[in-house]
Scaffold this motif. Structure first.
Motif, PDB file in Angstrom:
ATOM      1  N   PRO A 104       0.831  -1.151   0.009  1.00  0.00           N
ATOM      2  CA  PRO A 104       0.121  -0.138   0.098  1.00  0.00           C
ATOM      3  C   PRO A 104       0.860   1.204  -0.108  1.00  0.00           C
ATOM      4  CG  PRO A 104      -0.837  -1.612   1.573  1.00  0.00           C
ATOM      5  CD  PRO A 104       0.283  -2.112   0.912  1.00  0.00           C
ATOM      6  N   GLU A 105       1.740   1.358   0.716  1.00  0.00           N
ATOM      7  CA  GLU A 105       2.677   2.374   0.885  1.00  0.00           C
ATOM      8  C   GLU A 105       3.343   2.717  -0.508  1.00  0.00           C
ATOM      9  OE1 GLU A 105       6.400   4.499   3.820  1.00  0.00           O
ATOM     10  OE2 GLU A 105       5.874   2.230   3.779  1.00  0.00           O
ATOM     11  N   SER A 106       3.866   1.857  -1.027  1.00  0.00           N
ATOM     12  CA  SER A 106       4.606   2.030  -2.730  1.00  0.00           C
ATOM     13  C   SER A 106       3.428   2.326  -3.598  1.00  0.00           C
ATOM     14  CB  SER A 106       5.306   0.572  -2.820  1.00  0.00           C
ATOM     15  OG  SER A 106       6.314   0.540  -1.820  1.00  0.00           O
ATOM     16  N   ASP A 107       2.351   1.698  -3.466  1.00  0.00           N
ATOM     17  CA  ASP A 107       1.240   2.155  -4.409  1.00  0.00           C
ATOM     18  C   ASP A 107       0.751   3.496  -4.400  1.00  0.00           C
ATOM     19  OD1 ASP A 107       1.176  -0.551  -5.345  1.00  0.00           O
ATOM     20  OD2 ASP A 107      -0.611  -1.212  -4.194  1.00  0.00           O
ATOM     21  N   ALA A 108       0.595   3.934  -2.863  1.00  0.00           N
ATOM     22  CA  ALA A 108       0.400   5.593  -2.846  1.00  0.00           C
ATOM     23  C   ALA A 108       1.585   6.282  -3.434  1.00  0.00           C
ATOM     24  CB  ALA A 108       0.539   5.764  -1.525  1.00  0.00           C
ATOM     25  N   LEU A 109       2.885   6.016  -3.299  1.00  0.00           N
ATOM     26  CA  LEU A 109       3.968   6.700  -3.723  1.00  0.00           C
ATOM     27  C   LEU A 109       3.859   6.526  -5.275  1.00  0.00           C
ATOM     28  CD1 LEU A 109       6.557   8.171  -3.614  1.00  0.00           C
ATOM     29  CD2 LEU A 109       7.947   6.042  -3.431  1.00  0.00           C
ATOM     30  N   ASN A 110       3.513   5.542  -5.779  1.00  0.00           N
ATOM     31  CA  ASN A 110       3.706   5.194  -7.471  1.00  0.00           C
ATOM     32  C   ASN A 110       2.553   6.322  -7.834  1.00  0.00           C
ATOM     33  OD1 ASN A 110       5.249   3.430  -6.954  1.00  0.00           O
ATOM     34  ND2 ASN A 110       3.954   1.667  -7.255  1.00  0.00           N
ATOM     35  N   ALA A 111       1.501   6.370  -7.197  1.00  0.00           N
ATOM     36  CA  ALA A 111       0.218   7.174  -7.747  1.00  0.00           C
ATOM     37  C   ALA A 111       0.762   8.689  -7.728  1.00  0.00           C
ATOM     38  CB  ALA A 111      -0.806   7.285  -6.898  1.00  0.00           C
ATOM     39  N   LYS A 112       1.480   9.250  -6.739  1.00  0.00           N
ATOM     40  CA  LYS A 112       1.818  10.526  -6.573  1.00  0.00           C
ATOM     41  C   LYS A 112       3.151  10.855  -7.495  1.00  0.00           C
ATOM     42  CE  LYS A 112       0.758  11.398  -1.538  1.00  0.00           C
ATOM     43  NZ  LYS A 112       1.302  11.169  -0.460  1.00  0.00           N
ATOM     44  N   LEU A 113       3.895   9.893  -7.796  1.00  0.00           N
ATOM     45  CA  LEU A 113       5.030   9.901  -8.998  1.00  0.00           C
ATOM     46  C   LEU A 113       4.577  10.148 -10.274  1.00  0.00           C
ATOM     47  CD1 LEU A 113       7.711   7.497  -7.187  1.00  0.00           C
ATOM     48  CD2 LEU A 113       7.796   9.901  -7.404  1.00  0.00           C
ATOM     49  N   ALA A 114       3.492   9.132 -10.565  1.00  0.00           N
ATOM     50  CA  ALA A 114       3.182   9.157 -11.853  1.00  0.00           C
ATOM     51  C   ALA A 114       2.065  10.456 -12.190  1.00  0.00           C
ATOM     52  CB  ALA A 114       1.847   7.848 -11.842  1.00  0.00           C
ATOM     53  N   SER A 115       1.459  10.990 -11.266  1.00  0.00           N
ATOM     54  CA  SER A 115       0.718  12.112 -11.239  1.00  0.00           C
ATOM     55  C   SER A 115       1.674  13.411 -11.458  1.00  0.00           C
ATOM     56  CB  SER A 115       0.007  12.303  -9.905  1.00  0.00           C
ATOM     57  OG  SER A 115      -0.437  13.724 -10.032  1.00  0.00           O
ATOM     58  N   ALA A 116       2.761  13.387 -10.894  1.00  0.00           N
ATOM     59  CA  ALA A 116       3.896  14.474 -11.079  1.00  0.00           C
ATOM     60  C   ALA A 116       4.362  14.549 -12.488  1.00  0.00           C
ATOM     61  CB  ALA A 116       4.740  14.410  -9.885  1.00  0.00           C
ATOM     62  N   TRP A 117       4.626  13.417 -12.779  1.00  0.00           N
ATOM     63  CA  TRP A 117       5.255  12.817 -14.215  1.00  0.00           C
ATOM     64  C   TRP A 117       4.108  13.634 -15.343  1.00  0.00           C
ATOM     65  CZ3 TRP A 117       9.925  12.639 -15.775  1.00  0.00           C
ATOM     66  CH2 TRP A 117      10.263  12.424 -17.314  1.00  0.00           C
ATOM     67  N   PHE A 165      20.329  14.286   0.429  1.00  0.00           N
ATOM     68  CA  PHE A 165      21.065  14.642  -0.979  1.00  0.00           C
ATOM     69  C   PHE A 165      21.415  16.095  -1.037  1.00  0.00           C
ATOM     70  CE2 PHE A 165      20.986  15.194  -5.494  1.00  0.00           C
ATOM     71  CZ  PHE A 165      22.001  14.639  -5.758  1.00  0.00           C
ATOM     72  N   ASN A 166      22.624  16.233  -1.023  1.00  0.00           N
ATOM     73  CA  ASN A 166      22.830  17.853  -1.103  1.00  0.00           C
ATOM     74  C   ASN A 166      22.360  18.470   0.056  1.00  0.00           C
ATOM     75  OD1 ASN A 166      24.622  17.255  -3.339  1.00  0.00           O
ATOM     76  ND2 ASN A 166      23.012  18.024  -4.803  1.00  0.00           N
ATOM     77  N   GLY A 167      22.156  17.940   1.252  1.00  0.00           N
ATOM     78  CA  GLY A 167      21.614  18.969   2.333  1.00  0.00           C
ATOM     79  C   GLY A 167      20.052  18.969   2.458  1.00  0.00           C
ATOM     80  N   LYS A 168      19.295  18.222   1.722  1.00  0.00           N
ATOM     81  CA  LYS A 168      17.967  18.330   1.670  1.00  0.00           C
ATOM     82  C   LYS A 168      17.319  16.817   1.613  1.00  0.00           C
ATOM     83  CE  LYS A 168      14.375  19.777  -1.574  1.00  0.00           C
ATOM     84  NZ  LYS A 168      13.920  20.246  -2.980  1.00  0.00           N
ATOM     85  N   LYS A 169      16.170  16.842   2.486  1.00  0.00           N
ATOM     86  CA  LYS A 169      15.671  15.365   2.499  1.00  0.00           C
ATOM     87  C   LYS A 169      14.959  14.963   1.338  1.00  0.00           C
ATOM     88  CE  LYS A 169      15.228  13.923   6.118  1.00  0.00           C
ATOM     89  NZ  LYS A 169      16.079  13.077   7.102  1.00  0.00           N
ATOM     90  N   VAL A 170      15.163  13.990   0.722  1.00  0.00           N
ATOM     91  CA  VAL A 170      14.521  13.311  -0.388  1.00  0.00           C
ATOM     92  C   VAL A 170      14.038  12.162  -0.098  1.00  0.00           C
ATOM     93  CG1 VAL A 170      15.817  14.721  -2.059  1.00  0.00           C
ATOM     94  CG2 VAL A 170      16.602  12.340  -1.450  1.00  0.00           C
ATOM     95  N   GLY A 171      12.816  11.788  -0.920  1.00  0.00           N
ATOM     96  CA  GLY A 171      12.208  10.619  -0.725  1.00  0.00           C
ATOM     97  C   GLY A 171      13.015   9.510  -1.758  1.00  0.00           C
ATOM     98  N   ALA A 172      12.677   8.311  -1.199  1.00  0.00           N
ATOM     99  CA  ALA A 172      13.584   7.315  -1.960  1.00  0.00           C
ATOM    100  C   ALA A 172      12.714   5.934  -2.190  1.00  0.00           C
ATOM    101  CB  ALA A 172      14.811   6.756  -0.830  1.00  0.00           C
ATOM    102  N   TYR A 173      13.069   5.104  -3.130  1.00  0.00           N
ATOM    103  CA  TYR A 173      12.385   3.936  -3.491  1.00  0.00           C
ATOM    104  C   TYR A 173      13.662   2.987  -4.414  1.00  0.00           C
ATOM    105  CZ  TYR A 173      11.392   5.766  -8.246  1.00  0.00           C
ATOM    106  OH  TYR A 173      11.522   6.217  -9.489  1.00  0.00           O
ATOM    107  N   THR A 174      13.320   2.040  -4.338  1.00  0.00           N
ATOM    108  CA  THR A 174      14.232   0.962  -5.192  1.00  0.00           C
ATOM    109  C   THR A 174      13.342   0.333  -6.318  1.00  0.00           C
ATOM    110  OG1 THR A 174      13.510  -1.230  -3.990  1.00  0.00           O
ATOM    111  CG2 THR A 174      15.517  -0.263  -3.204  1.00  0.00           C
TER     112      THR A 174
END
Length: 193
Positions: free
Chosen positions: A25-38, A136-145
């Protein structure tokens, strides 16, 4: 080698428009947000380098590949290796090549640096798993494999901006990719002269 790097990076990018569901579920929610941004991305750049000390780094002699994409059908790829440069421009299915800033030559129309069907087959096998945030470069970023099917090789870790959900970087044993200039007016690709 050049084609492998280009396909790997393009597959990572195109993954965002067709991320598979069902990992968790967590990955599915992230996938939806990433796809929407794209969906709002019309152009971007990415720079690829092999990791220092890798076989890929040795074969590219510290080289770098810089790609500009203007969706849906324009791409410029610049490869710099030990003072030698190659530039490829793909516009509406036509490809041009320039070596060492020499004359441009048009490649026969049957040639394609990248086939959408190749990417689709690859993307359909990608498995995405959410990771804890990273710095990354002093900023918090999200991550996935992301990995292809059940294979343990070819696993990439990608980072995304926590506000826009656009890619920041992806890295694996084969390549380190930095993304930038999303929807920038500087992302222009013209027919070579």
């Amino acid at each position: 080698m050049k084609r492998c790097f280009a396909l790997c990076a393009l597959a990572a990018v195109f993954t965002l428009s067709r991320l598979p569901a069902g990992a968790d579920p967590e990955s599915d929610a992230l996938n939806a947000k990433l796809a929407s941004a794209w969906q709002g991305v019309k152009s971007f750049k990415f720079t690829m380098q092999p990791p220092a000390g890798s076989d890929a780094a040795a074969s590219l002699h510290g080289g770098m590949i810089t790609t500009t994409m203007v969706l849906p059908d324009k791409m410029e790829v610049v490869l710099e290796i030990s003072g030698v440069s190659s530039k490829n421009v793909v516009l509406n299915g036509q490809t041009w090549n320039q070596m060492n800033r020499g004359e441009w030559r048009r490649i026969p129309s049957g040639f394609s640096m990248f086939k959408q069907t190749d990417a689709t087959k690859y993307i359909d096998q990608i498995v995405v798993k959410t990771l804890p945030d990273e710095d990354f470069n002093g900023k918090k970023v999200g991550a996935y494999t992301s990995s292809v099917g059940s294979a343990k090789t070819g696993v990439s870790v990608c980072n995304y901006d926590k506000t826009s959900y656009l890619l920041v970087r992806c890295h694996s044993a084969m390549a380190f990719v930095l993304f930038s200039d999303f929807n920038s007016a500087s992302n222009v690709i013209d027919v070579p002269n």
